[in-house]
Write a protein that holds these residues in place. Structure first.
Motif, PDB file in Angstrom:
ATOM      1  N   UNK A 548      41.993  41.147  49.262  1.00 19.37           N
ATOM      2  CA  UNK A 548      42.684  42.397  48.929  1.00 19.37           C
ATOM      3  C   UNK A 548      42.654  42.580  47.415  1.00 19.37           C
ATOM      4  N   UNK A 549      41.587  43.174  46.922  1.00 19.82           N
ATOM      5  CA  UNK A 549      41.391  43.351  45.485  1.00 19.82           C
ATOM      6  C   UNK A 549      40.749  44.706  45.243  1.00 19.82           C
ATOM      7  N   UNK A 550      41.145  45.357  44.165  1.00 18.53           N
ATOM      8  CA  UNK A 550      40.594  46.667  43.783  1.00 18.53           C
ATOM      9  C   UNK A 550      40.159  46.631  42.323  1.00 18.53           C
ATOM     10  N   UNK A 551      39.313  47.589  41.967  1.00 19.47           N
ATOM     11  CA  UNK A 551      38.787  47.694  40.607  1.00 19.47           C
ATOM     12  C   UNK A 551      39.253  49.021  40.004  1.00 19.47           C
ATOM     13  N   UNK A 552      39.844  48.955  38.823  1.00 18.97           N
ATOM     14  CA  UNK A 552      40.223  50.140  38.049  1.00 18.97           C
ATOM     15  C   UNK A 552      39.530  50.039  36.707  1.00 18.97           C
ATOM     16  N   UNK A 553      38.761  51.073  36.335  1.00 14.59           N
ATOM     17  CA  UNK A 553      38.066  51.046  35.052  1.00 14.59           C
ATOM     18  C   UNK A 553      38.517  52.237  34.214  1.00 14.59           C
ATOM     19  N   UNK A 554      38.930  51.954  32.982  1.00 13.91           N
ATOM     20  CA  UNK A 554      39.581  52.960  32.141  1.00 13.91           C
ATOM     21  C   UNK A 554      38.596  53.499  31.110  1.00 13.91           C
ATOM     22  N   UNK A 606      27.660  38.865  27.871  1.00 18.44           N
ATOM     23  CA  UNK A 606      28.361  39.629  28.913  1.00 18.44           C
ATOM     24  C   UNK A 606      29.030  38.699  29.925  1.00 18.44           C
ATOM     25  N   UNK A 607      30.008  39.249  30.632  1.00 17.51           N
ATOM     26  CA  UNK A 607      30.598  38.533  31.752  1.00 17.51           C
ATOM     27  C   UNK A 607      29.552  38.292  32.827  1.00 17.51           C
ATOM     28  N   UNK A 608      29.683  37.168  33.506  1.00 13.92           N
ATOM     29  CA  UNK A 608      28.922  36.932  34.719  1.00 13.92           C
ATOM     30  C   UNK A 608      29.758  37.363  35.919  1.00 13.92           C
ATOM     31  N   UNK A 609      29.082  37.813  36.964  1.00 18.23           N
ATOM     32  CA  UNK A 609      29.788  38.187  38.188  1.00 18.23           C
ATOM     33  C   UNK A 609      30.555  36.985  38.726  1.00 18.23           C
ATOM     34  N   UNK A 610      29.928  35.819  38.675  1.00 15.06           N
ATOM     35  CA  UNK A 610      30.565  34.611  39.208  1.00 15.06           C
ATOM     36  C   UNK A 610      31.849  34.281  38.459  1.00 15.06           C
ATOM     37  N   UNK A 611      31.901  34.536  37.160  1.00 15.35           N
ATOM     38  CA  UNK A 611      33.111  34.255  36.385  1.00 15.35           C
ATOM     39  C   UNK A 611      34.274  35.119  36.846  1.00 15.35           C
ATOM     40  N   UNK A 612      34.002  36.389  37.084  1.00 16.50           N
ATOM     41  CA  UNK A 612      35.074  37.294  37.508  1.00 16.50           C
ATOM     42  C   UNK A 612      35.470  37.009  38.954  1.00 16.50           C
ATOM     43  N   UNK A 613      34.521  36.631  39.809  1.00 17.65           N
ATOM     44  CA  UNK A 613      34.868  36.237  41.179  1.00 17.65           C
ATOM     45  C   UNK A 613      35.804  35.031  41.163  1.00 17.65           C
ATOM     46  N   UNK A 614      35.527  34.074  40.302  1.00 15.44           N
ATOM     47  CA  UNK A 614      36.404  32.903  40.212  1.00 15.44           C
ATOM     48  C   UNK A 614      37.799  33.305  39.740  1.00 15.44           C
ATOM     49  N   UNK A 616      39.236  36.172  40.272  1.00 22.49           N
ATOM     50  CA  UNK A 616      39.868  36.841  41.414  1.00 22.49           C
ATOM     51  C   UNK A 616      40.426  35.809  42.380  1.00 22.49           C
ATOM     52  N   UNK A 617      39.653  34.780  42.674  1.00 19.79           N
ATOM     53  CA  UNK A 617      40.113  33.741  43.596  1.00 19.79           C
ATOM     54  C   UNK A 617      41.329  33.007  43.041  1.00 19.79           C
ATOM     55  N   UNK A 618      41.325  32.740  41.736  1.00 19.50           N
ATOM     56  CA  UNK A 618      42.484  32.076  41.133  1.00 19.50           C
ATOM     57  C   UNK A 618      43.732  32.947  41.231  1.00 19.50           C
ATOM     58  N   UNK A 619      43.570  34.235  40.940  1.00 16.59           N
ATOM     59  CA  UNK A 619      44.721  35.134  40.972  1.00 16.59           C
ATOM     60  C   UNK A 619      45.297  35.262  42.377  1.00 16.59           C
ATOM     61  N   UNK A 620      44.431  35.246  43.397  1.00 16.93           N
ATOM     62  CA  UNK A 620      44.881  35.374  44.784  1.00 16.93           C
ATOM     63  C   UNK A 620      45.182  34.020  45.416  1.00 16.93           C
ATOM     64  N   UNK A 621      44.962  32.951  44.627  1.00 15.73           N
ATOM     65  CA  UNK A 621      45.245  31.588  45.088  1.00 15.73           C
ATOM     66  C   UNK A 621      44.523  31.271  46.390  1.00 15.73           C
ATOM     67  N   UNK A 622      43.221  31.574  46.401  1.00 13.80           N
ATOM     68  CA  UNK A 622      42.370  31.223  47.540  1.00 13.80           C
ATOM     69  C   UNK A 622      41.231  30.366  47.014  1.00 13.80           C
ATOM     70  N   UNK A 623      40.637  29.510  47.877  1.00 17.68           N
ATOM     71  CA  UNK A 623      39.548  28.641  47.409  1.00 17.68           C
ATOM     72  C   UNK A 623      38.376  29.453  46.895  1.00 17.68           C
TER      73      UNK A 623
END
Length: 624
Positions: A548-554, A606-614, A616-623
């Motif tokens: 359950x995650x959404x993206x907001x870009x300003x 630049x950010x890597x996709x894998x870095x932001x996925x990790x 997201x997982x940390x914030x949602x406390x999922x493996x």
């Protein structure tokens, strides 16, 4: 399952959804040109793509050293490509230094193409190798294709009578030909480009074409290792239209000109001083004289912005550009534009700082500078572009805000966006917005700070108009006459009206939308600027995993959209990835009192996709 192939038949090429290639070599090896030509052929083949040129900071570092390595990365595929890619599938290393700098980015099992002709003892030493990596086991995790490209190129161009040095300059075309064959790209557009580029040097043109064809032919005819083969990358399912490849600097230039047309102004004055990575915009603007653009390369940053302010005073559209260090020098003059309430566009192609920092590496660390970095209470509008193609729309929007509200607008881009490229569908010119400027012409009751009651913008008279003689300047002016005033109450009134004018811009910008996902939920990943692609892809993949995650870009940073605070409060947690130490997250916290959490990266990359996925997982406390 392996499909049997009858004698005389050609085995079908494996199909890849997406591929990441990096061309790398010495800064004199033509890697940017090689990548640009591969990009053009890939775009013509119908793939979606994103590129990432990476330049050395030194103008000419010692040949063969890691300081002088220049690279060009392209991610292309049959799906929507949003980033230049996390890991490399193919690395073309033209010398040991290129291998040393880039090998860590190659995925395990990826292919590395080496020009063994450059792997001399001296070059290995300069690159920092104590032993030859071809024998040390360093390359064991990868597929390796060692080729003496230097010698093969020399053989291909021998009929044209070029010396050894001139022959070596065609190595990049030989390597390009091989990679074009490997991924089924055509090469005719490059042949045509070479013929045009070197029309006055036909032997050089013929030699480069011969090298290109020789590399392509090598792939077709040579007995390559069994694990090195050609691949098929199908066309992307893009919306119908006419496309061209565009980088951020080009898109900004075309957007400024489109804004000039939409405002009905006759002339755009672009005052600038060369600075990496902003110089490419100056180069592009200098080619648009036929569209009403006047470019002025000033002797310094202060002269550049002051000349642009003078142009706006005279009724033209004044624009200036720089990077963080140059914008710091322009700060006092930005204050002058605020005090005089003249339209001015300041484009900041951000780079890693502070001070000189890393000139060719990108950051998003000038946000505080843009929003707060001036003396006095001096608000300006601040907007940010998110992709190379988005630079076009954002540049047009900067013109609209500057001219409708008689205010400076700071447009934030960065070194990644300025140099990166992607396919851009050409807009329908008839469908572009219009926001015509009306210069004040009536002398009745005139003074220079008469205001529009709705926008609070002051009038914009053109000097020389009969009856509209007036003076403006950096000293405070009287609200009702425009004369110099030291009255305390008047200063308070002028300060408040300047703030209210900029705050009122929020009424003319669209409400903040959720870029991907739902309006509310467990987690929002909030970004701005060039973090768009990695965030969008990471959120999309995470949602496919059921998170359950959404993206907001300003886009609009000052003022924010009027609904942004309410939207953010609909989420339990907020993570803000930024290429700085937490600037937007600080502004969001202080403005809306939301529990936003920073996720910072300050490596100049630049950010890597894998870095932001990790994250997201940390914030949602999922493996992970």
């Amino acid at each position: 399952m392996i499909q049997a192939v009858e004698p005389g038949e050609v085995a079908p090429r494996p199909v890849r959804e997406g591929v990441v290639i990096r061309f790398s070599g010495d800064s004199g090896d033509g890697m940017q040109l090689t990548g640009t030509r591969f990009t053009a052929e890939t775009a013509l083949s119908g793939s979606d793509l994103s590129t990432f040129p990476d330049y050395p900071a030194e103008i000419r570092a010692p040949t063969g050293t890691t300081f002088g390595v220049s690279s060009f990365q392209i991610h292309f595929g049959s799906r929507d490509i949003l980033t230049a890619g996390d890991e490399l599938d193919v690395l073309v290393a033209m010398n040991p230094a290129a291998l040393q700098v880039n090998l860590a980015d190659l995925r395990v099992g990826g292919l590395v193409v080496l020009d063994t002709g450059s792997f001399t003892a001296r070059n290995l030493e300069k690159a920092g190798f104590s032993t030859d990596p071809r024998q040390s086991g360093l390359l064991n995790p990868y597929q390796t294709l060692p080729l003496d490209i230097t010698s093969l190129t020399s053989q291909a161009v021998e009929p044209f009578g070029l010396g050894a040095k001139e022959s070596a300059r065609s190595r990049n075309m030989w390597a390009l030909g091989l990679i074009l064959w490997m991924f089924g790209r055509h090469r005719q557009a490059t042949v045509n480009w070479l013929s045009h580029k070197f029309a006055k040097m036909p032997k050089v043109a013929e030699a480069n074409v011969a090298a290109l064809n020789a590399g392509h032919a090598y792939g077709e005819t040579a007995e390559l290792p069994s694990d090195v083969t050609g691949y098929t990358v199908n066309r992307a399912d893009l919306p119908p239209g006419v496309y061209r490849t565009i980088d951020g600097a080009e898109a900004l230039a075309y957007g400024l000109v489109a804004g000039l047309q939409a405002a009905g102004l006759k002339q755009l004055f672009f005052g600038s001083y060369p600075i990496t990575p902003a110089s490419s915009l100056l180069h592009t603007m200098a080619t648009l004289r036929h569209l009403g653009v006047v470019t002025f390369q000033a002797e310094d940053e202060i002269a550049a912005i002051c000349s642009a302010i003078g142009a706006s005073w005279a009724g033209a559209l004044g624009v200036t550009s720089s990077s963080g260090p140059g914008v710091a020098l322009k700060t006092e003059a930005i204050g002058l534009a605020i005090a005089t309430e003249l339209p001015l566009i300041v484009i900041n192609s951000q780079r890693a700082g502070p001070s000189t920092g890393m000139p060719t590496k990108a950051e998003q660390s000038d946000l505080f500078q843009a929003v707060y970095g001036r003396n006095g209470d001096s608000p300006v509008a601040v907007i940010a572009s998110s992709t190379p193609a988005d630079c076009f729309e954002v540049a047009m929007e900067a013109v609209r805000i500057a001219t409708q509200y008689m205010t400076p607008v700071i447009l934030l881009t960065d070194g990644y966006l300025a140099n990166a490229a992607e396919p851009w569908r050409l807009p329908d010119l008839k469908a572009l917005p219009e926001f015509p400027v009306r210069h004040h012409t009536s002398p009745e009751g005139f003074h220079p700070f008469l205001r529009n009651p709705e926008s609070l913008a002051r009038v914009w008279p053109v000097p020389g108009t009969p009856g509209l003689e007036h003076r403006i300047g950096g000293l405070e002016r009287h609200y009702d006459s425009g004369h110099i005033s030291y009255d305390p109450e008047n200063h308070a009134r002028m300060t408040q009206v300047r703030m209210a004018k900029v705050a009122g811009i929020a009424k003319s910008i669209p409400p903040q939308q959720v870029t991907l996902g739902t309006e509310g939920g467990r987690l929002a990943v909030v970004g701005w600027g060039s973090s768009y692609g990695p965030i969008r892809r990471a959120v999309a993949l995470s949602r496919e995993d059921g998170l359950d995650v959404s993206h907001i870009h300003i886009r609009y940073i000052h003022p924010f959209p009027t609904n942004l605070g309410d939207l953010l409060r609909k989420f339990e947690r907020i993570v803000v990835p930024e290429k700085n130490t937490g600037q937007l997250v600080t502004i969001l916290r202080s403005t809306f009192l939301v529990p936003a959490e920073p996720f910072s990266k300050v490596t100049g990359k630049p950010f890597k996709v894998s870095e932001i996925r990790e994250a997201i997982h940390r914030a949602l406390e999922v493996p992970s």
